[in-house]
Design an enzyme around this catalytic site. Structure first.
Site, PDB file in Angstrom:
ATOM      1  N   LYS A 254       2.902   4.310  -3.008  1.00 47.64           N
ATOM      2  CA  LYS A 254       2.789   2.970  -3.844  1.00 47.64           C
ATOM      3  C   LYS A 254       1.465   2.360  -3.758  1.00 47.64           C
ATOM      4  CE  LYS A 254       4.443  -0.746  -1.458  1.00 47.64           C
ATOM      5  NZ  LYS A 254       3.559  -1.961  -1.939  1.00 47.64           N
TER       6      LYS A 254
ATOM      7  N   LYS B  51       4.576   1.335   7.784  1.00 44.84           N
ATOM      8  CA  LYS B  51       3.841   0.411   8.414  1.00 44.84           C
ATOM      9  C   LYS B  51       3.268   0.600   9.682  1.00 44.84           C
ATOM     10  CE  LYS B  51       4.076  -3.311   5.023  1.00 44.84           C
ATOM     11  NZ  LYS B  51       4.038  -4.553   4.712  1.00 44.84           N
TER      12      LYS B  51
ATOM     13  N   LYS C  47      -1.301  -3.648  -1.175  1.00 42.45           N
ATOM     14  CA  LYS C  47      -2.340  -4.535  -0.579  1.00 42.45           C
ATOM     15  C   LYS C  47      -2.751  -4.019   0.478  1.00 42.45           C
ATOM     16  CE  LYS C  47       0.058  -8.696  -1.754  1.00 42.45           C
ATOM     17  NZ  LYS C  47       1.079  -8.974  -0.854  1.00 42.45           N
TER      18      LYS C  47
END
Ligand code: ATP
Ligand code: MG
Length: 339
Positions: free
Chosen positions: A202, A118, A205
Site C-alpha cells: 500500500k 511495521k 507515509k
C-alpha cells in the site's frame, strides 16, 4: 441494566507522521469531508499518541500536528461542523486504552498484520506501544461511543479487533451494548491506494522512498515526474475490468483516476482502452494537480497563522472531552473504580 441505544456518531484519525499522501486523501480524508457534508456528527482526530509508537523528533512532531490540522481544514473539514482535535489533548484516550489493554488478549494482538509489517524482522526491538497500538485505536473510537469509522481498507482488521474488545467488555461486565460495535466505512473505488513502485504494497507515509507516493503537498513538476516514473507494464489499457485486475500497478493508476474524477474504473477503461500508459499518465498527472494544487496552496496559507490552528485544536479538545469524559466515568464505575 437496560440495553443502550447509540446514535450515529462518526470518528476517525490520521497520524501526524508527515507527508499526507494520496492514499490518506482518497482512502480517508476525502471521505471524512463527504460524511461531514451529509450532516453527520463527526469527530476527526490527529492521533499523535499513535505516531510516537515509533521515535519522533519532538520539534518535527509538533509541526506535523499543525500541518495535519491545516490539511484537514484545507481539504474541507470545518471546525464548526466537525470536532477537530489532537489525541494527546484529551486524556480519555489513554485512560480507556489501559482498560482495553486489560480486555484484549495477547493472541488477538499477535494476529495483527500491521504490527508484523511495521515491526519487520526486528520484532524484539519494536516498542510495546507499537504492539498495543490497536487497543489505543479501539479506545479512540469507543471513548466517544462512535458507531461508524471511515478508514482505508488496511485498518479493517483493527476495526474488527475494536468490535471484539467492545463485545468482550460488554459481556465480561454484563453491560449489554454499553460500547457499540462500530462499523467501518470504506471508500468503494479507493479502499487501498497502492505504492507507485510496487503494486503489492500500500502507499504509505512510512515507506522510505518518496517516489512510492504522491504527497498532498507535492508540486506540479514532482507529481508529473512521479506519475511518469510510476511502474506499469508494456500492455495497453485493457477493455475489460477483469483483465485490469490482473495487473496491480495498472489497476492502481486507473483506480486513482476514477476516484479523482468520481467515475467508475470501467468508465475510464471505456475512454482509454487500447491506449498505452504513456498517453494516460499525463492525463492522470493533470487531474492530480488540479485536485491537489488548491489544497496545497490553502495549507500553506493556513500555516502562516499557527495560532489560529492551535485555537481550532484547543476548542476541538474541549468539545471532545465533553463527549468522552462522561463515558470514561461510566466505564470506571462499571469496573468498580472511582474517578
Ligand atoms: P503509516 O505508514 O505511518 O501507518 P499511513 O500512510 O498508513 O501511515 P495513517 O495515518 O496510518 O497513514 O492512516 C490514516 C488513514 O489513511 C487511515 O484511515 C488509513 O486506513 C488510510 N490509508 C492509509 N494508507 C492508505 C492507502 N494506501 N490507501 C487508502 N487508504 C489509506
Ligand atoms: Mg497506517
Amino acid at each position: 441494566m437496560k440495553i443502550k441505544q447509540h446514535k450515529k456518531r462518526i470518528f476517525s484519525g490520521v497520524q501526524p507522521t508527515g507527508n499526507i499522501h494520496l492514499g490518506n486523501y482518497l482512502g480517508a480524508v476525502k471521505n471524512f469531508v463527504k460524511l461531514q457534508k451529509l450532516g453527520n456528527e463527526t469527530l476527526f482526530c490527529i492521533v499523535d499518541l499513535h505516531a510516537i509508537t515509533v521515535w519522533q523528533d519532538p520539534k518535527v512532531l509538533q509541526s506535523s500536528i499543525r500541518e495535519l490540522a491545516a490539511t484537514f481544514i484545507a481539504c474541507g473539514l470545518d471546525s464548526k461542523k466537525s470536532v477537530l482535535f489532537s489525541q494527546s489533548q484529551v486524556s480519555s484516550h489513554v485512560e480507556l486504552a489501559w482498560i482495553f489493554n486489560c480486555v484484549a488478549r495477547m493472541g488477538w494482538l499477535n494476529r495483527m498484520t500491521q504490527f508484523k509489517d511495521k515491526a519487520g524482522k526486528n520484532k524484539e526491538n519494536a516498542s510495546v506501544g507499537l504492539f498495543a497500538y490497536p487497543a489505543l485505536m479501539a479506545a479512540d473510537i469507543l471513548a466517544y461511543h462512535a458507531t461508524h469509522v471511515p478508514v482505508g481498507e488496511d485498518q479493517k482488521q483493527h476495526l474488527e479487533l475494536t468490535r471484539d474488545i467492545a463485545t468482550k467488555f460488554n459481556n465480561d461486565f454484563q453491560v449489554p451494548n454499553f460500547f457499540p460495535n462500530p462499523e467501518p466505512i470504506i471508500e468503494q473505488i479507493a479502499p487501498r491506494i497502492m505504492n507507485l513502485r510496487d503494486g503489492s504494497k500500500k502507499m504509505s507515509k512510512s515507506d522510505t522512498s518518496d517516489m512510492s507516493r504522491i504527497n498532498i503537498q507535492d508540486n506540479k513538476d514532482l507529481i508529473a515526474l512521479k506519475v511518469r516514473k510510476a511502474k506499469t507494464d508494456q500492455e495497453p489499457i485493457p477493455e475489460d475490468i477483469v483483465d485490469l485486475e490482473k495487473r496491480p500497478e495498472a489497476n492502481n493508476l486507473i483506480n486513482i483516476y476514477a476516484s479523482l474524477i468520481d467515475c467508475t474504473p470501467k468508465d475510464v477503461l471505456t475512454e482509454y482502452c487500447g491506449q498505452p500508459f504513456s498517453n494516460f499518465k499525463p492525463k492522470l498527472a493533470e487531474v492530480l494537480v488540479s485536485e491537489l494544487g488548491p489544497i496545497s496552496k490553502k495549507i500553506n496559507q493556513l500555516l502562516e497563522h499557527p495560532d489560529e490552528i492551535d485555537k481550532v485544536l484547543n476548542e476541538g479538545a474541549i468539545k471532545a472531552k465533553k463527549i468522552s469524559e462522561p463515558i470514561i466515568k461510566d466505564t470506571y464505575k462499571i469496573l468498580g473504580l472511582s474517578k
